[in-house]
Design an enzyme around this catalytic site. Sequence first.
Site, PDB file in Angstrom:
ATOM      1  CG  ASP B  93      31.623  70.086 -33.282  1.00 44.49           C
ATOM      2  OD1 ASP B  93      31.777  69.625 -34.428  1.00 44.49           O
ATOM      3  OD2 ASP B  93      32.501  70.008 -32.408  1.00 44.49           O
ATOM      4  CG  ASP B 344      29.422  69.103 -25.910  1.00 47.27           C
ATOM      5  OD1 ASP B 344      28.887  70.213 -25.950  1.00 47.27           O
ATOM      6  OD2 ASP B 344      30.619  68.918 -26.194  1.00 47.27           O
ATOM      7  CB  CYS B 382      30.024  54.328  -8.102  1.00 46.64           C
ATOM      8  SG  CYS B 382      29.748  54.165  -9.880  1.00 46.64           S
ATOM      9  CB  CYS B 384      29.499  52.165 -12.868  1.00 44.74           C
ATOM     10  SG  CYS B 384      31.258  52.128 -12.524  1.00 44.74           S
ATOM     11  CB  CYS B 387      32.227  51.099  -8.799  1.00 42.13           C
ATOM     12  SG  CYS B 387      33.102  52.658  -9.104  1.00 42.13           S
ATOM     13  CG  HIS B 413      33.812  55.591 -12.352  1.00 41.57           C
ATOM     14  ND1 HIS B 413      32.947  55.132 -11.390  1.00 41.57           N
ATOM     15  CD2 HIS B 413      34.176  56.845 -11.965  1.00 41.57           C
ATOM     16  CE1 HIS B 413      32.793  56.066 -10.459  1.00 41.57           C
ATOM     17  NE2 HIS B 413      33.528  57.102 -10.785  1.00 41.57           N
TER      18      HIS B 413
END
Lengths: 445, 445
Positions: B93, B344, B382, B384, B387, B413
């Site tokens: 940015d 973002d 989930c 991931c 998880c 996560h």
Amino acid sequence: MPIKFEILAEDKVTRARAGLLHTPHGVIETPIFMPVGTGGTVKGMTQDALEALGVQILLGNTYHLYLRPGHELIREAGGLHRFMSWPHPILTDSGGFQVMSLKSLGRVTEDGVQFRSHLDGSAHFLSPERAVEIQLALGADIIMCLDECVEYPASHETLQRSVGLTTRWAKRAKEAFARDTGLGIWDTGHGAGEPGQGNRDLGLGTRDSGTESRGSGLGIRDLGSEPLPPNSEFQITDSGSLAPSPEPRTPSPESRIPCPALFGIVQGGTDKELRRQSAEALLELDFEGYAVGGLAVGEPKLEMDDTLQSTAELLPRDRPRYLMGVGTPEDLLEGVARGIDMFDCVMPTRNARNACAFTSEGKVILKNARYARDERPIDPSCTCAVCRRYSRRYLRHLFVTGEMLGAILATHHNLHFYLDTMRRMRQSLLFGEFAEFYRRVRSRP
Amino acid sequence: MPIKFEILAEDKVTRARAGLLHTPHGVIETPIFMPVGTGGTVKGMTQDALEALGVQILLGNTYHLYLRPGHELIREAGGLHRFMSWPHPILTDSGGFQVMSLKSLGRVTEDGVQFRSHLDGSAHFLSPERAVEIQLALGADIIMCLDECVEYPASHETLQRSVGLTTRWAKRAKEAFARDTGLGIWDTGHGAGEPGQGNRDLGLGTRDSGTESRGSGLGIRDLGSEPLPPNSEFQITDSGSLAPSPEPRTPSPESRIPCPALFGIVQGGTDKELRRQSAEALLELDFEGYAVGGLAVGEPKLEMDDTLQSTAELLPRDRPRYLMGVGTPEDLLEGVARGIDMFDCVMPTRNARNACAFTSEGKVILKNARYARDERPIDPSCTCAVCRRYSRRYLRHLFVTGEMLGAILATHHNLHFYLDTMRRMRQSLLFGEFAEFYRRVRSRP
């Protein structure tokens, strides 16, 4: 027989040896370093990262886990392994060291230690029996007797009294352990049980879980139940009642925690005669392994090595030996040379969080301004994931700006360094080259 | 041509589209979520973990990197990619948002923003030219014009003034960018150069790096040097002198930073007419991509969606569109439906550190006492790594005891949840099923 210790190689010059320690949750290659997983986590490391590093066994701090989240909650969860998702071996300490090192908070009597929580000041009491009970609830593979670790320097009288107390506590711990585990059944508070009501001794007798295979009993005879088969588990029921259940229970897998091994701890400061007395008394109690406690508490390095040398010589060849809370990479080398099989220390992890990295060329203080433009890895001769990817200048930036990642990466590197140091020693032992390895490292400038 | 945007699929009902954004450091699959790597690190995540999660592009905050470690140091290191060991795309940015959101510290004039460091109170000045210069030193793949983001609510007069200023700043940024990069050469202070002496404009002329392939120039003609070939890099020399070197220089690989793309930012609050004016003025300047700024600053959700809808419609189909600082998982869906390609937000990472996890069934506050004995993963549906391994009760313990691992796991996560949300949208677009996906998600209770 919860654990089995196999010696694979012994050095011809020193007392160093390489072995395999079979535990309920897997085999450990000794000599081994155990990262400290204080409150159910090695600070800054995921369990996946620990596995990737080749960590084989963690140390859990009973004091911290007892206070938060509480051993009853962990027992309900099926033990510390399940609670923290670490399916590999765990050793827990007795909690005594933390209780006593927070000195203003602890008071030692014959019965045990009164202490106040460092979190909220609440009053608690830790006895040899209670330390066993809490550790059984945590469900580690190896648990430790409550001992008294005195400061250095201490008078002969203090040390003598302490050795006596530690011996009597060891006997009480052994008896409590035999009673609690030999029973083959106890309540977890899991399911129907009410949490937080403490462990219950059902008083149904005791069992010797080690006699057959080890040829040395727990000192307390079985009162009639069958001996446990090898690799036996004791059942944790979901009953909240003190009366034995009239119905046979089939425990769910998560309510079974394998029976751990209990280690005794030799004390006696730097007094060889007291160390001998302590060791002999413990040997009579016949533990599955022996720890050397009360070293690296401020005594000169040479005195520590000397004490360790004479103490380790007193311990039986066929049992694992554990040097508690030690130490620097050099201490590991000296320990292994004196016949130590297991080590734990907060140094690699705590130092990492303070920006101190261990390298093949000594410590690197990563916050140092000299590294602001240093594009080299922490240790140019290191092969760890951190040294393969990140520069000192980046690590310095992370520490200067207080970013978590600094601690994460430095912890990863330091643990790799410690584990790699142990692996090199073990390899040299298996190849019959330890004495040479030892000389080479010692002769470094 | 530093970037190339390919559209692979467009929804027939909404304005959503899936594409590929080619950048100097790799191809990004759009629509994409960019985790915020504030000061050269996504808090609590290793770069390996980000790669494992499938993160394709990071956002770096110019304000933070300018203050620490300083853009000159990063330029010396060969740019942010090398500094933080992230060889994949990065967007920075302009630094303006942080400067202006720390309101008491910033003062906006026609020339730029005067501000004081939140770290030590030191005085600094950020202009459109300076923002380009700093970002070029950081070496991101995509850099942003300095813009003014006003608070909600704001008067029409304030918004109008702000759009005018943002437009004039965009023109100045474009000119500075053309001058600095078109030159094909500038000094890094690397090697012989003295650190901290600022970027130097050698004044040797400018070059249009995008004309041929895009068919639309930077608006500033090349004054005689050869056009850059596609995928060209501009050379960063190691000279500390202002005079051009008399000898041809062969830069080392690490002193070459590929030429980035510059995006303009549409402002105008929730005023559609001002948004139209802002967009049209930027389109005339012909940026490689367009961002929508000044949303999610407090306006009602419907007003935000409505403004976004009308603004996105003004932006050219063939350029990537970036909605800055947004937002919740629902915001991502609404944004994609309105034709946004890039997002973002600190929400997944910052919320994670505050024990707030995003799940398919809403937010889970992991510190909540109700999870003390909850053995389910954060999100049972989930997939991931967190998880698959850890329970809510363990996460709660980590947060209650203030252990770093809590933030680490929750961040992992949450980022997985955000990235997975984007992947699902992209898949549905590629399969021509986005409108159905949108309806299904919207109709959830």
